[in-house]
Design an enzyme around this catalytic site. Structure first.
Site, PDB file in Angstrom:
ATOM      1  N   LYS A  18       1.027  -1.215  -0.166  1.00 37.17           N
ATOM      2  CA  LYS A  18      -0.049   0.036  -0.145  1.00 37.17           C
ATOM      3  C   LYS A  18       0.710   1.230  -0.100  1.00 37.17           C
ATOM      4  O   LYS A  18       2.187   0.928   0.518  1.00 37.17           O
ATOM      5  CB  LYS A  18      -0.878  -0.019   1.356  1.00 37.17           C
ATOM      6  CG  LYS A  18      -0.298  -0.103   2.771  1.00 37.17           C
ATOM      7  CD  LYS A  18       0.438   1.164   3.158  1.00 37.17           C
ATOM      8  CE  LYS A  18       1.043   1.070   4.682  1.00 37.17           C
ATOM      9  NZ  LYS A  18       1.854   2.062   5.006  1.00 37.17           N
ATOM     10  N   ASP A 149      -2.464  -2.458  10.039  1.00 36.39           N
ATOM     11  CA  ASP A 149      -2.737  -2.386   8.671  1.00 36.39           C
ATOM     12  C   ASP A 149      -3.134  -3.838   7.919  1.00 36.39           C
ATOM     13  O   ASP A 149      -3.486  -3.903   6.805  1.00 36.39           O
ATOM     14  CB  ASP A 149      -1.149  -2.296   7.871  1.00 36.39           C
ATOM     15  CG  ASP A 149      -0.634  -0.816   8.042  1.00 36.39           C
ATOM     16  OD1 ASP A 149      -1.384   0.194   8.732  1.00 36.39           O
ATOM     17  OD2 ASP A 149       0.542  -0.601   7.865  1.00 36.39           O
TER      18      ASP A 149
HETATM   19  P1  ATP Z   1       4.389  -0.400   8.096  1.00 39.50           P
HETATM   20  O1  ATP Z   1       4.266   0.130   7.007  1.00 39.50           O
HETATM   21  O2  ATP Z   1       3.039  -1.451   8.258  1.00 39.50           O
HETATM   22  O3  ATP Z   1       4.811   0.351   9.119  1.00 39.50           O
HETATM   23  P2  ATP Z   1       6.915  -1.653   6.762  1.00 39.50           P
HETATM   24  O4  ATP Z   1       6.289  -1.786   5.509  1.00 39.50           O
HETATM   25  O5  ATP Z   1       7.590  -0.403   6.944  1.00 39.50           O
HETATM   26  O6  ATP Z   1       5.699  -1.499   7.956  1.00 39.50           O
HETATM   27  P3  ATP Z   1       7.561  -4.313   7.203  1.00 39.50           P
HETATM   28  O7  ATP Z   1       8.017  -4.542   5.803  1.00 39.50           O
HETATM   29  O8  ATP Z   1       5.973  -4.913   7.328  1.00 39.50           O
HETATM   30  O9  ATP Z   1       7.585  -2.810   7.551  1.00 39.50           O
HETATM   31  O10 ATP Z   1       8.686  -5.073   8.491  1.00 39.50           O
HETATM   32  C1  ATP Z   1       8.547  -4.173   9.654  1.00 39.50           C
HETATM   33  C2  ATP Z   1       9.428  -5.363  10.355  1.00 39.50           C
HETATM   34  O11 ATP Z   1       8.506  -6.647  10.682  1.00 39.50           O
HETATM   35  C3  ATP Z   1      10.714  -5.787  10.073  1.00 39.50           C
HETATM   36  O12 ATP Z   1      11.618  -5.671  11.235  1.00 39.50           O
HETATM   37  C4  ATP Z   1      10.497  -7.057   9.586  1.00 39.50           C
HETATM   38  O13 ATP Z   1      12.018  -7.851   9.855  1.00 39.50           O
HETATM   39  C5  ATP Z   1       9.316  -7.850  10.477  1.00 39.50           C
HETATM   40  N1  ATP Z   1       8.629  -8.746  10.007  1.00 39.50           N
HETATM   41  C6  ATP Z   1       8.128  -9.649  10.370  1.00 39.50           C
HETATM   42  N2  ATP Z   1       7.530 -10.405   9.508  1.00 39.50           N
HETATM   43  C7  ATP Z   1       7.537 -10.101   8.387  1.00 39.50           C
HETATM   44  C8  ATP Z   1       7.327 -10.485   7.147  1.00 39.50           C
HETATM   45  N3  ATP Z   1       6.570 -11.816   6.945  1.00 39.50           N
HETATM   46  N4  ATP Z   1       7.508  -9.602   6.083  1.00 39.50           N
HETATM   47  C9  ATP Z   1       8.264  -8.451   6.459  1.00 39.50           C
HETATM   48  N5  ATP Z   1       8.609  -8.227   7.388  1.00 39.50           N
HETATM   49  C10 ATP Z   1       8.306  -8.804   8.527  1.00 39.50           C
END
Ligand code: ATP
Length: 308
Positions: A18, A149
């Site tokens: 998103k 989310d």
């Molecule tokens: P958001 O936009 O929801 O704040 P984000 O996109 O910035 O999140 P994510 O990629 O969701 O960040 O990753 C956040 C943390 O979650 C990272 O430290 C990652 O290692 C951990 N994590 C746990 N499971 C997963 C997964 N299946 N995919 C990605 N990250 C994961």
């Protein structure tokens, strides 16, 4: 004679990432949360979650893709937590297990809800694999327990999120929007960005539904939409990663109508006037060498869907 039950060998679900077209955040409350008002749009960068049967009680995950090394493969993985939660809350009559494989394309810690997308994918894939009779609404309620989310990642499209971002209302949106995403090297952790936000004394009050943005979306007016892209977390993300300002400036100089850092960053989303403009912008931005990768996407797209 009873019909033999055949269980699917593998269930595959595709889930979109998103961008936040608008993200307004109030000041940190006493309970630690920040009240949010956000307009999400699901865009065409997809993770795929595949689930197969495993020994009862066994939950494993393997992550594939360029950034796989950044994702935990144990109990901390959000997809594993999602599968376990579904098994314990809805699968009480028999012991369940799942082997999950995630093919990751959504940037990790990139502000595009990659982890939440995988949790949403695992919920849907396991519900189908285990033949659990759960409605989309019930799945969303379960998803909200895993992360704010997750309900949006299940639903997709364009939606207004309030509360912690998990109370969703669909937003009427006409047409398709063309984006160029600039993926950065390195991650930005959401708690670190909110920490900086607090330290800078930021917070919008009151949190209003962005009426101008709703009007732009309902009329499919890309120019009007480009003028109301907003993210209250942007100053905090830029304070932690000052080099992002150069990426924002480059995209706008090279022809983007507008830009917004997605969620807590560091992904920068550039809105283009149309598809040819997005192609042109992505080529020019790539050649600047300011980001890890540049990807052209469109939105809105649906949320978690079975791949048949
Ligand atoms: P958001 O936009 O929801 O704040 P984000 O996109 O910035 O999140 P994510 O990629 O969701 O960040 O990753 C956040 C943390 O979650 C990272 O430290 C990652 O290692 C951990 N994590 C746990 N499971 C997963 C997964 N299946 N995919 C990605 N990250 C994961």
């Amino acid at each position: 004679m009873a019909t033999p039950v055949t269980e699917p060998e593998a269930v595959r679900v595709r889930v979109a990432g998103k961008v936040n077209l608008s993200l307004r955040s109030g000041r940190r409350r006493a309970d630690g949360y920040h009240p949010l008002s956000t307009v999400f749009q699901a865009v065409s960068v997809f993770d795929e979650v595949e689930a197969t049967w495993a020994e009862p009680g066994a939950f494993t995950v393997r992550v594939l893709g360029e950034q796989a090394a950044l994702v935990p493969e144990g109990e901390d993985n959000l997809a594993v937590r999602a599968a376990r939660l579904l098994a314990t809350t809805w699968g009480s009559s028999r012991p369940l297990g799942a082997e999950l494989v995630i093919r990751k394309a959504i940037p990790v810690s990139g502000g595009m809800a990659g982890g939440s997308a995988d949790a949403a994918g695992a919920l849907l894939a396991c519900a189908v694999l285990w033949d659990i009779d759960i409605s989309p609404d019930e799945l969303r309620v379960l998803g909200a327990q895993l992360g704010a989310d997750v309900p949006f990642c299940l639903a997709g499209g364009t939606a207004l999120g309030t509360g912690r971002g998990d109370e969703l209302a669909p937003v009427l949106s006409r047409g398709s929007y063309h984006w160029v995403l600039a993926f950065s090297d390195g991650e930005l952790s959401t708690p670190a960005v909110f920490g900086k936000f607090d330290q800078l004394g930021l917070g919008t009050d009151p949190l209003e539904v962005p009426a101008e943005m709703m009007n732009a979306l309902v009329s499919g007016d890309v120019q009007a939409l480009s003028r109301c892209l907003v993210n209250d977390l942007e100053p905090a993300a830029l304070a932690l990663r000052p080099e992002l300002a150069r990426v924002v400036e480059a995209g706008c100089t090279l022809g983007a109508l507008g830009s917004v850092i997605s969620g807590s960053g560091p992904t920068v989303a550039f809105l283009a006037a149309n598809e040819p403009a997005a192609v042109d912008l992505s080529v020019r931005l790539s050649s600047e060498g300011l980001c890890r990768a540049v990807k052209r996407v469109s939105g809105p797209v649906p949320g978690a869907r079975l791949v048949v």
